[in-house]
Scaffold this motif. Structure first.
Motif, PDB file in Angstrom:
ATOM      1  N   ALA A  19      -0.738   8.391  -9.354  1.00  0.00           N
ATOM      2  CA  ALA A  19       0.317   8.761  -8.400  1.00  0.00           C
ATOM      3  C   ALA A  19      -0.294   9.206  -7.076  1.00  0.00           C
ATOM      4  CB  ALA A  19       1.193   9.865  -8.985  1.00  0.00           C
ATOM      5  N   ALA A  20      -1.375   9.985  -7.171  1.00  0.00           N
ATOM      6  CA  ALA A  20      -2.035  10.437  -5.944  1.00  0.00           C
ATOM      7  C   ALA A  20      -2.635   9.264  -5.177  1.00  0.00           C
ATOM      8  CB  ALA A  20      -3.121  11.456  -6.295  1.00  0.00           C
ATOM      9  N   ALA A  21      -3.223   8.306  -5.908  1.00  0.00           N
ATOM     10  CA  ALA A  21      -3.804   7.140  -5.254  1.00  0.00           C
ATOM     11  C   ALA A  21      -2.728   6.298  -4.573  1.00  0.00           C
ATOM     12  CB  ALA A  21      -4.569   6.295  -6.272  1.00  0.00           C
ATOM     13  N   ALA A  22      -1.592   6.107  -5.250  1.00  0.00           N
ATOM     14  CA  ALA A  22      -0.503   5.328  -4.660  1.00  0.00           C
ATOM     15  C   ALA A  22       0.011   5.990  -3.388  1.00  0.00           C
ATOM     16  CB  ALA A  22       0.625   5.159  -5.677  1.00  0.00           C
ATOM     17  N   LEU A  36       0.314  -5.956   1.968  1.00  0.00           N
ATOM     18  CA  LEU A  36      -0.537  -6.675   1.017  1.00  0.00           C
ATOM     19  C   LEU A  36      -0.647  -5.913  -0.301  1.00  0.00           C
ATOM     20  CD1 LEU A  36      -3.490  -7.998   3.233  1.00  0.00           C
ATOM     21  CD2 LEU A  36      -1.455  -9.235   2.444  1.00  0.00           C
ATOM     22  N   ALA A  37      -0.768  -4.576  -0.219  1.00  0.00           N
ATOM     23  CA  ALA A  37      -0.843  -3.771  -1.441  1.00  0.00           C
ATOM     24  C   ALA A  37       0.449  -3.902  -2.243  1.00  0.00           C
ATOM     25  CB  ALA A  37      -1.111  -2.310  -1.081  1.00  0.00           C
ATOM     26  N   MET A  38       1.574  -3.955  -1.534  1.00  0.00           N
ATOM     27  CA  MET A  38       2.857  -4.154  -2.200  1.00  0.00           C
ATOM     28  C   MET A  38       2.865  -5.492  -2.944  1.00  0.00           C
ATOM     29  SD  MET A  38       6.629  -4.303  -0.423  1.00  0.00           S
ATOM     30  CE  MET A  38       5.991  -3.294   0.911  1.00  0.00           C
ATOM     31  N   SER A  39       2.359  -6.527  -2.283  1.00  0.00           N
ATOM     32  CA  SER A  39       2.289  -7.848  -2.931  1.00  0.00           C
ATOM     33  C   SER A  39       1.402  -7.808  -4.168  1.00  0.00           C
ATOM     34  CB  SER A  39       1.749  -8.886  -1.940  1.00  0.00           C
ATOM     35  OG  SER A  39       2.588  -8.999  -0.808  1.00  0.00           O
ATOM     36  N   ALA A  40       0.298  -7.057  -4.091  1.00  0.00           N
ATOM     37  CA  ALA A  40      -0.610  -6.948  -5.236  1.00  0.00           C
ATOM     38  C   ALA A  40       0.068  -6.276  -6.416  1.00  0.00           C
ATOM     39  CB  ALA A  40      -1.867  -6.180  -4.832  1.00  0.00           C
ATOM     40  N   VAL A  41       0.829  -5.214  -6.157  1.00  0.00           N
ATOM     41  CA  VAL A  41       1.495  -4.495  -7.244  1.00  0.00           C
ATOM     42  C   VAL A  41       2.588  -5.355  -7.867  1.00  0.00           C
ATOM     43  CG1 VAL A  41       2.892  -2.478  -7.815  1.00  0.00           C
ATOM     44  CG2 VAL A  41       0.943  -2.248  -6.264  1.00  0.00           C
ATOM     45  N   ILE A  42       3.365  -6.074  -7.036  1.00  0.00           N
ATOM     46  CA  ILE A  42       4.406  -6.958  -7.567  1.00  0.00           C
ATOM     47  C   ILE A  42       3.771  -8.068  -8.404  1.00  0.00           C
ATOM     48  CG2 ILE A  42       6.208  -8.612  -6.936  1.00  0.00           C
ATOM     49  CD1 ILE A  42       6.797  -6.861  -4.487  1.00  0.00           C
ATOM     50  N   SER A  43       2.651  -8.612  -7.923  1.00  0.00           N
ATOM     51  CA  SER A  43       1.927  -9.610  -8.727  1.00  0.00           C
ATOM     52  C   SER A  43       1.441  -9.003 -10.036  1.00  0.00           C
ATOM     53  CB  SER A  43       0.744 -10.167  -7.933  1.00  0.00           C
ATOM     54  OG  SER A  43       1.171 -10.860  -6.779  1.00  0.00           O
ATOM     55  N   GLY A  44       1.039  -7.720  -9.970  1.00  0.00           N
ATOM     56  CA  GLY A  44       0.616  -7.034 -11.186  1.00  0.00           C
ATOM     57  C   GLY A  44       1.732  -6.929 -12.208  1.00  0.00           C
ATOM     58  N   VAL A  45       2.956  -6.688 -11.748  1.00  0.00           N
ATOM     59  CA  VAL A  45       4.101  -6.661 -12.667  1.00  0.00           C
ATOM     60  C   VAL A  45       4.276  -8.023 -13.317  1.00  0.00           C
ATOM     61  CG1 VAL A  45       6.587  -6.316 -12.858  1.00  0.00           C
ATOM     62  CG2 VAL A  45       5.243  -4.819 -11.372  1.00  0.00           C
ATOM     63  N   GLN A 157       7.581   3.268   1.745  1.00  0.00           N
ATOM     64  CA  GLN A 157       8.437   3.824   0.699  1.00  0.00           C
ATOM     65  C   GLN A 157       8.674   2.801  -0.418  1.00  0.00           C
ATOM     66  OE1 GLN A 157      11.655   4.704   3.326  1.00  0.00           O
ATOM     67  NE2 GLN A 157      11.108   6.872   3.570  1.00  0.00           N
ATOM     68  N   TYR A 158       8.890   1.556  -0.019  1.00  0.00           N
ATOM     69  CA  TYR A 158       9.140   0.519  -1.021  1.00  0.00           C
ATOM     70  C   TYR A 158       7.891   0.255  -1.852  1.00  0.00           C
ATOM     71  CZ  TYR A 158      11.214  -3.666  -3.071  1.00  0.00           C
ATOM     72  OH  TYR A 158      11.728  -4.584  -3.954  1.00  0.00           O
ATOM     73  N   PHE A 159       6.731   0.420  -1.249  1.00  0.00           N
ATOM     74  CA  PHE A 159       5.475   0.288  -1.996  1.00  0.00           C
ATOM     75  C   PHE A 159       5.420   1.296  -3.135  1.00  0.00           C
ATOM     76  CE2 PHE A 159       1.102   2.021  -2.385  1.00  0.00           C
ATOM     77  CZ  PHE A 159       0.515   0.953  -3.042  1.00  0.00           C
ATOM     78  N   LEU A 160       5.869   2.508  -2.873  1.00  0.00           N
ATOM     79  CA  LEU A 160       5.877   3.531  -3.921  1.00  0.00           C
ATOM     80  C   LEU A 160       6.852   3.154  -5.036  1.00  0.00           C
ATOM     81  CD1 LEU A 160       5.717   6.808  -1.785  1.00  0.00           C
ATOM     82  CD2 LEU A 160       3.869   5.705  -3.069  1.00  0.00           C
ATOM     83  N   LEU A 161       8.006   2.554  -4.669  1.00  0.00           N
ATOM     84  CA  LEU A 161       8.931   2.076  -5.702  1.00  0.00           C
ATOM     85  C   LEU A 161       8.263   1.010  -6.572  1.00  0.00           C
ATOM     86  CD1 LEU A 161      11.751   1.836  -7.024  1.00  0.00           C
ATOM     87  CD2 LEU A 161      12.288   0.120  -5.271  1.00  0.00           C
ATOM     88  N   CYS A 162       7.566   0.077  -5.941  1.00  0.00           N
ATOM     89  CA  CYS A 162       6.879  -0.975  -6.707  1.00  0.00           C
ATOM     90  C   CYS A 162       5.832  -0.374  -7.639  1.00  0.00           C
ATOM     91  CB  CYS A 162       6.226  -1.974  -5.752  1.00  0.00           C
ATOM     92  SG  CYS A 162       7.386  -2.943  -4.765  1.00  0.00           S
ATOM     93  N   CYS A 163       5.103   0.627  -7.150  1.00  0.00           N
ATOM     94  CA  CYS A 163       4.114   1.300  -7.997  1.00  0.00           C
ATOM     95  C   CYS A 163       4.792   1.984  -9.176  1.00  0.00           C
ATOM     96  CB  CYS A 163       3.329   2.318  -7.184  1.00  0.00           C
ATOM     97  SG  CYS A 163       2.196   1.599  -5.971  1.00  0.00           S
ATOM     98  N   GLY A 164       5.945   2.593  -8.924  1.00  0.00           N
ATOM     99  CA  GLY A 164       6.674   3.254 -10.003  1.00  0.00           C
ATOM    100  C   GLY A 164       7.138   2.265 -11.060  1.00  0.00           C
ATOM    101  N   VAL A 165       7.636   1.100 -10.620  1.00  0.00           N
ATOM    102  CA  VAL A 165       8.070   0.075 -11.573  1.00  0.00           C
ATOM    103  C   VAL A 165       6.881  -0.445 -12.371  1.00  0.00           C
ATOM    104  CG1 VAL A 165       9.073  -2.233 -11.785  1.00  0.00           C
ATOM    105  CG2 VAL A 165      10.079  -0.584 -10.205  1.00  0.00           C
ATOM    106  N   VAL A 219      12.070  -8.914 -13.464  1.00  0.00           N
ATOM    107  CA  VAL A 219      11.983  -7.690 -12.663  1.00  0.00           C
ATOM    108  C   VAL A 219      11.037  -7.904 -11.483  1.00  0.00           C
ATOM    109  CG1 VAL A 219      11.159  -5.305 -12.686  1.00  0.00           C
ATOM    110  CG2 VAL A 219      12.601  -6.138 -14.543  1.00  0.00           C
ATOM    111  N   SER A 220       9.921  -8.600 -11.717  1.00  0.00           N
ATOM    112  CA  SER A 220       8.987  -8.854 -10.611  1.00  0.00           C
ATOM    113  C   SER A 220       9.644  -9.713  -9.534  1.00  0.00           C
ATOM    114  CB  SER A 220       7.715  -9.530 -11.135  1.00  0.00           C
ATOM    115  OG  SER A 220       7.948 -10.884 -11.471  1.00  0.00           O
ATOM    116  N   GLY A 221      10.484 -10.669  -9.949  1.00  0.00           N
ATOM    117  CA  GLY A 221      11.201 -11.476  -8.968  1.00  0.00           C
ATOM    118  C   GLY A 221      12.173 -10.648  -8.150  1.00  0.00           C
ATOM    119  N   ALA A 222      12.833  -9.688  -8.787  1.00  0.00           N
ATOM    120  CA  ALA A 222      13.740  -8.791  -8.067  1.00  0.00           C
ATOM    121  C   ALA A 222      12.971  -7.941  -7.054  1.00  0.00           C
ATOM    122  CB  ALA A 222      14.498  -7.909  -9.055  1.00  0.00           C
ATOM    123  N   LEU A 223      11.793  -7.448  -7.456  1.00  0.00           N
ATOM    124  CA  LEU A 223      10.976  -6.679  -6.520  1.00  0.00           C
ATOM    125  C   LEU A 223      10.555  -7.532  -5.322  1.00  0.00           C
ATOM    126  CD1 LEU A 223       8.634  -4.697  -8.955  1.00  0.00           C
ATOM    127  CD2 LEU A 223      10.444  -3.740  -7.514  1.00  0.00           C
TER     128      LEU A 223
END
Length: 588
Positions: A19-22, A36-45, A157-165, A219-223
């Motif tokens: 959480a601290a890193a995100a 780009l980090a957001m894209s990486a997390v969505i790809s991770g999902v 903010q949306y990046f944090l949502l993606c990390c949470g998902v 879910v990843s498609g929705a993100l």
């Protein structure tokens, strides 16, 4: 308590650090790198969805982008309809919308494997792409964008949502991994036959893996729809499904850290090539090479990382293990010492296994011909014969892998096969008929604890497991099965079979690969099985000394027929048995 607190504390610390890193990334990175980090997390999902169906269940799926497209389409449609709740509600609905398609694709997996299943899933991905391209996504023609929830409108903010998902999916999969369902997926990857023989429905395990995988991909498609605000079919090109599969294999996406590393590599490699002026297609080559390397080694990046961490912990605890060791579980006669099981009455015992008129034919070849056999409760009964005698075919007929030719198979007095047909393999296992296999079919992706609980189909304490392993296998419940040699894994399969406390346990050459002294110890251990577990045993063995030591009765097969039956001392003294199986001539 200390053992229970350790993992919980580690997970809590890891969660706080993640959480601290995100938050640090969201606050400290430039806007472009946040995207780009957001894209990486969505790809991770998305990669976590492949971690279920491919990494854990061992099935090929080249249509994950199609599931993601269905999730994105659903999100766009819900946005156009103005369904309240925003992405908080649309995300799970998008995942649910993809589940029926996952089940649909799972149906061919009940019959197809490998390249044939790959062709079917890729064909589905191409079909979805054509449909999406022809009809377009909802809201595109009207210029309606997918709105983000209040308080999450900025990319940071949306990046944090993606990390949470991502974290929520990872935790949910970690929980499922500890259940019987998660164990069934990993057992399925190793052997469908062994999974069914352990009482698990193979079709159910396959369909559940595809359903869960489709949900996560949806879910990843929705993100992604929330990230881009407006999506088109080009965002879900079928070729990207192949790339995602290669990245999942390379990174080991069945672990959360592997999925995250894979998502990051997908973004970073593409960005590096862009800055170097190299065509993006070369990224696909890089991932393909990495996937081939992972398949050659039999493990992905996350597996290698976890193995290194285990080795490091093992080195730190060498001194403690040297003191406590595994001496308590060392195979030996002393571990099974004690009075022999009390003799059972010669009459009045029910049959744990009774077969009559069982026949197996492969075309014109008769492998088993009208065989009858009874194993009484509390008995260890041997089944012997030369190679080609029909022993394996008979065991397959008893356990349900091949038809019994209209013969009768009863387990504990309950018919599981008769002239009308037979029950499925997993239903026979649940009825009390359990078996092992000649080949090593123990899933190496499980720990000893996970496997024993899966095989026993019930909750087991570590004390019960240690008691079940004592005198048989030198292993502790927390040991990874991958660290055991083949002989230990075969004996672990025996332990798991008997911890299920079946009416009859069919052990197919458990002494294969063991030395003479080890076979003697196994014989002493097997003699006590009826008293310890309440299970009768049908022992298929070529080691006649083991059969003599462990069995009270023996049946001899030759060319698919029973040629001798009775106590070992009498059967092995018969002239035709001496001549055919021992290579000896009777004394004049």
């Amino acid at each position: 308590m200390r053992r229970a607190d350790g993992p919980v504390a580690r997970w809590a610390v890891a969660g706080v650090l993640a959480a601290a890193a995100a938050y640090g990334l969201a606050a400290g990175l430039p806007a472009y790198w946040v995207f780009l980090a957001m894209s990486a997390v969505i790809s991770g999902v998305l990669l976590q969805s492949l971690g279920v169906v491919a990494g854990q269940a061992g099935m090929v799926s080249l249509c994950q982008m199609a599931f993601a497209a269905i999730g994105a389409w659903t999100t766009a449609q819900l946005n156009v309809w103005g369904v309240p709740g925003g992405l908080y509600v649309w995300l799970p609905l998008a995942g649910l919308a993809a589940v029926p398609f996952g089940l649909l694709i799972g149906l061919p997996a009940l019959r197809l494997r490998g390249v044939h299943l790959a062709i079917v899933t890729l064909g589905f991905a191409a079909t979805v792409d054509v449909v999406m391209a022809a009809s377009s996504f909802p809201g595109v023609s009207q210029g309606v964008v997918v709105g983000r929830p209040a308080g999450l409108t900025s990319d940071r903010q949306y990046f944090l949502l993606c990390c949470g998902v991502f974290a929520l999916v990872a935790v949910a999969l970690a929980v499922v991994r500890r259940t019987r369902l998660g164990a069934s997926w990993r057992a399925l990857k190793e052997s469908e036959r062994a999974t069914a023989a352990a009482g698990t429905s193979v079709p159910g395990a396959k369909l559940s893996a595809f359903a869960v995988s489709a949900f996560i991909a949806g879910v990843s498609g929705a993100l992604l729809a929330g990230q881009l605000a407006m999506v088109v079919s080009r965002n879900f090109d079928p070729g990207q499904s192949l790339v995602a599969y290669a990245v999942a294999v390379m990174a080991g996406a069945h672990h959360a850290e592997g999925a995250l590393v894979g998502g990051a590599l997908g973004v970073l490699v593409s960005e590096l090539l862009r800055r170097l002026g190299v065509p993006q297609q070369w990224a696909n080559v890089v991932f393909a090479v990495g996937a081939v390397q992972a398949m050659t080694q039999g493990s992905g990046m996350s597996d290698g990382l976890r193995a290194a961490l285990r080795a490091r912990r093992a080195r730190r605890s060498d001194a403690r293990h040297a003191d406590t060791g595994r001496a308590d579980a060392e195979p030996g006669v002393s571990a099974v010492a004690g009075p022999e099981a009390p003799a059972l009455a010669a009459d009045g015992r029910r049959a744990a296994l009774r077969i009559e008129r069982v026949s197996v034919r492969y075309g014109q070849v008769v492998a088993v011909d009208d065989v009858g056999l009874t194993v009484l409760a509390g008995e260890v009964h041997g089944l012997v014969g030369p190679n080609g005698a029909g022993k394996s075919s008979l065991v397959d007929a008893i356990s349900g892998f091949v038809p019994a030719g209209g013969g009768l198979v009863e387990v504990g007095g309950v018919a599981v096969a008769d002239a009308r047909g037979g029950a499925a393999v997993h239903r026979r296992a649940r009825a009390g008929l359990r078996r092992t296999f000649q080949q090593d079919r123990v899933p190496v992706g499980l720990s000893v604890r996970e496997y024993l609980r899966f095989a026993a189909r019930r909750a087991l304490s570590d004390a019960e497991m240690e008691e079940g392993l004592a005198g048989l296998v030198t292993a502790a419940p927390g040991d990874p099965i991958a660290a055991l040699d083949v002989g230990a894994r075969r004996l672990l399969e025996v332990a798991g079979t008997l911890l299920a406390r079946p009416a009859i346990a069919v052990l197919d050459e458990p002494a294969a690969g063991l030395g003479h002294a080890e076979s003697e110890r196994l014989g002493a251990w097997l003699r006590r099985v009826p008293a310890r577990y309440g299970a009768a045993v049908l022992l298929i063995e070529h080691d006649l000394d083991l059969v003599r030591a462990a069995c009270t009765g023996v049946t001899v097969l030759d060319f698919g027929r029973v040629v001798a039956q009775g106590p070992p001392t009498e059967v092995f003294a018969e002239p035709r048995v001496l001549r055919a199986y021992l290579g000896e001539e009777p004394a004049a």
